[in-house]
Write a protein that holds these residues in place. Structure first.
Motif, PDB file in Angstrom:
ATOM      1  N   ASN A   4       0.795  -1.224   0.000  1.00  0.00           N
ATOM      2  CA  ASN A   4       0.000   0.000   0.000  1.00  0.00           C
ATOM      3  C   ASN A   4       0.835   1.285   0.000  1.00  0.00           C
ATOM      4  N   GLY A   5       2.106   1.181  -0.314  1.00  0.00           N
ATOM      5  CA  GLY A   5       2.970   2.363  -0.336  1.00  0.00           C
ATOM      6  C   GLY A   5       2.505   3.422  -1.317  1.00  0.00           C
ATOM      7  N   ALA A   6       2.058   3.007  -2.497  1.00  0.00           N
ATOM      8  CA  ALA A   6       1.601   3.965  -3.515  1.00  0.00           C
ATOM      9  C   ALA A   6       0.310   4.652  -3.070  1.00  0.00           C
ATOM     10  N   ILE A   7      -0.565   3.909  -2.437  1.00  0.00           N
ATOM     11  CA  ILE A   7      -1.823   4.484  -1.950  1.00  0.00           C
ATOM     12  C   ILE A   7      -1.535   5.474  -0.833  1.00  0.00           C
ATOM     13  N   LYS A   8      -0.638   5.104   0.069  1.00  0.00           N
ATOM     14  CA  LYS A   8      -0.233   5.980   1.163  1.00  0.00           C
ATOM     15  C   LYS A   8       0.327   7.292   0.605  1.00  0.00           C
ATOM     16  N   ALA A   9       1.186   7.193  -0.391  1.00  0.00           N
ATOM     17  CA  ALA A   9       1.781   8.386  -1.010  1.00  0.00           C
ATOM     18  C   ALA A   9       0.716   9.253  -1.678  1.00  0.00           C
ATOM     19  N   GLU A  10      -0.264   8.612  -2.300  1.00  0.00           N
ATOM     20  CA  GLU A  10      -1.357   9.352  -2.959  1.00  0.00           C
ATOM     21  C   GLU A  10      -2.177  10.108  -1.924  1.00  0.00           C
ATOM     22  N   PHE A  11      -2.466   9.485  -0.795  1.00  0.00           N
ATOM     23  CA  PHE A  11      -3.220  10.151   0.272  1.00  0.00           C
ATOM     24  C   PHE A  11      -2.458  11.390   0.765  1.00  0.00           C
ATOM     25  N   LEU A  12      -1.161  11.276   0.945  1.00  0.00           N
ATOM     26  CA  LEU A  12      -0.369  12.412   1.420  1.00  0.00           C
ATOM     27  C   LEU A  12      -0.343  13.535   0.381  1.00  0.00           C
ATOM     28  N   GLU A  13      -0.157  13.172  -0.875  1.00  0.00           N
ATOM     29  CA  GLU A  13      -0.145  14.170  -1.948  1.00  0.00           C
ATOM     30  C   GLU A  13      -1.471  14.936  -1.990  1.00  0.00           C
ATOM     31  N   HIS A  14      -2.561  14.219  -1.854  1.00  0.00           N
ATOM     32  CA  HIS A  14      -3.875  14.861  -1.885  1.00  0.00           C
ATOM     33  C   HIS A  14      -4.066  15.761  -0.661  1.00  0.00           C
ATOM     34  N   ALA A  15      -3.614  15.321   0.500  1.00  0.00           N
ATOM     35  CA  ALA A  15      -3.721  16.154   1.712  1.00  0.00           C
ATOM     36  C   ALA A  15      -2.989  17.474   1.508  1.00  0.00           C
ATOM     37  N   LEU A  16      -1.807  17.418   0.924  1.00  0.00           N
ATOM     38  CA  LEU A  16      -1.024  18.636   0.691  1.00  0.00           C
ATOM     39  C   LEU A  16      -1.698  19.549  -0.334  1.00  0.00           C
ATOM     40  N   GLU A  17      -2.286  18.966  -1.355  1.00  0.00           N
ATOM     41  CA  GLU A  17      -2.987  19.766  -2.360  1.00  0.00           C
ATOM     42  C   GLU A  17      -4.273  20.371  -1.798  1.00  0.00           C
ATOM     43  N   GLU A  18      -4.956  19.641  -0.931  1.00  0.00           N
ATOM     44  CA  GLU A  18      -6.154  20.192  -0.289  1.00  0.00           C
ATOM     45  C   GLU A  18      -5.749  21.361   0.621  1.00  0.00           C
ATOM     46  N   GLN A  19      -4.577  21.289   1.239  1.00  0.00           N
ATOM     47  CA  GLN A  19      -4.079  22.398   2.053  1.00  0.00           C
ATOM     48  C   GLN A  19      -3.848  23.633   1.187  1.00  0.00           C
ATOM     49  N   GLU A  20      -3.319  23.435  -0.016  1.00  0.00           N
ATOM     50  CA  GLU A  20      -3.142  24.557  -0.947  1.00  0.00           C
ATOM     51  C   GLU A  20      -4.492  25.189  -1.290  1.00  0.00           C
ATOM     52  N   HIS A  21      -5.506  24.360  -1.479  1.00  0.00           N
ATOM     53  CA  HIS A  21      -6.848  24.870  -1.777  1.00  0.00           C
ATOM     54  C   HIS A  21      -7.373  25.692  -0.602  1.00  0.00           C
ATOM     55  N   ALA A  22      -7.206  25.159   0.611  1.00  0.00           N
ATOM     56  CA  ALA A  22      -7.662  25.876   1.807  1.00  0.00           C
ATOM     57  C   ALA A  22      -6.967  27.230   1.917  1.00  0.00           C
ATOM     58  N   ASP A  23      -5.684  27.269   1.628  1.00  0.00           N
ATOM     59  CA  ASP A  23      -4.939  28.526   1.684  1.00  0.00           C
ATOM     60  C   ASP A  23      -5.467  29.526   0.662  1.00  0.00           C
ATOM     61  N   LEU A  24      -5.723  29.063  -0.553  1.00  0.00           N
ATOM     62  CA  LEU A  24      -6.277  29.946  -1.587  1.00  0.00           C
ATOM     63  C   LEU A  24      -7.629  30.509  -1.172  1.00  0.00           C
ATOM     64  N   LEU A  25      -8.476  29.655  -0.630  1.00  0.00           N
ATOM     65  CA  LEU A  25      -9.805  30.081  -0.208  1.00  0.00           C
ATOM     66  C   LEU A  25      -9.722  31.105   0.919  1.00  0.00           C
ATOM     67  N   ALA A  26      -8.872  30.836   1.911  1.00  0.00           N
ATOM     68  CA  ALA A  26      -8.729  31.764   3.038  1.00  0.00           C
ATOM     69  C   ALA A  26      -8.194  33.114   2.560  1.00  0.00           C
ATOM     70  N   GLU A  27      -7.220  33.085   1.666  1.00  0.00           N
ATOM     71  CA  GLU A  27      -6.674  34.336   1.118  1.00  0.00           C
ATOM     72  C   GLU A  27      -7.743  35.123   0.369  1.00  0.00           C
ATOM     73  N   ARG A  28      -8.574  34.447  -0.404  1.00  0.00           N
ATOM     74  CA  ARG A  28      -9.612  35.138  -1.168  1.00  0.00           C
ATOM     75  C   ARG A  28     -10.667  35.728  -0.231  1.00  0.00           C
ATOM     76  N   ILE A  29     -11.019  34.997   0.818  1.00  0.00           N
ATOM     77  CA  ILE A  29     -11.979  35.513   1.797  1.00  0.00           C
ATOM     78  C   ILE A  29     -11.458  36.822   2.391  1.00  0.00           C
ATOM     79  N   VAL A  30     -10.184  36.857   2.742  1.00  0.00           N
ATOM     80  CA  VAL A  30      -9.581  38.074   3.301  1.00  0.00           C
ATOM     81  C   VAL A  30      -9.574  39.194   2.262  1.00  0.00           C
TER      82      VAL A  30
END
Length: 178
Positions: A70-96
């Motif tokens: 499950n190493g590839a799946i684990k890596a995919e989950f981490l990659e998605h978590a980091l990309e979702e963090q980028e989305h959250a940052d963009l949204l918070a910046e736009r709200i401000v």
């Protein structure tokens, strides 16, 4: 020096634009902003809550998935978590930028989120939960875009970019199910 009040070629009233721009309290929001700022901020805060829940879900799945294969799946989950963090940052910046306040309150996070949190133990259930959440996010962004229309091109462009990434995430999760 003579100040031109309008550009004969474009019909833009530069004097009026310059005068309106002197209202510094509104930051990036100019007099020509056509969106319903309060409604857009509310939608963006809902999307922010969704992204934050997605980060937590992907991180939990990343840390709890196990097995030699499950190493590839684990890596995919981490990659998605980091990309979702980028989305959250963009949204918070736009709200401000829209003179709003991003809502990071953990007490109401899951009720404000469009997607659900998931604490599955089984890898297939994790992947399925993530695919469902991505599909929820995609449809939520699609509805926000329809609601905003052309009234806020900056927010629209940001949401289109985030939605494209969510579609990529959904495709990744679907591939992992097979």
């Amino acid at each position: 020096m003579h100040e031109v009040t309008s550009n004969a070629h474009t019909g833009i009233d530069t004097a009026a634009i310059r005068e309106a721009a002197r209202n510094l309290d509104d930051g990036a929001v100019t007099a020509g902003y056509q969106g319903n700022r309060e409604e857009v901020i509310a939608m963006l805060n809902g999307a922010l809550a969704t992204e934050l829940v997605c980060i937590l879900r992907y991180k939990r799945h990343y840390y709890t998935v196990s097995g030699a294969n499950n190493g590839a799946i684990k890596a995919e989950f981490l990659e998605h978590a980091l990309e979702e963090q980028e989305h959250a940052d963009l949204l918070a910046e736009r709200i401000v930028q829209l003179n709003g306040k991003p809502d990071f309150n953990p007490a109401s996070l899951t009720e404000r989120s469009h997607a659900e949190y998931n604490d599955a133990e089984d890898v297939a259930a994790m992947v399925k939960a993530n695919l469902i959440a991505e599909r929820v996010a995609i449809e939520s962004y699609r509805q926000m875009l329809a609601r905003i229309g052309d009234s806020d091109p900056t927010t629209r462009q940001m949401l289109v970019g985030i939605m494209a990434k969510e579609e990529e995430h959904a495709d990744d999760m679907r591939d992992l199910l097979e």
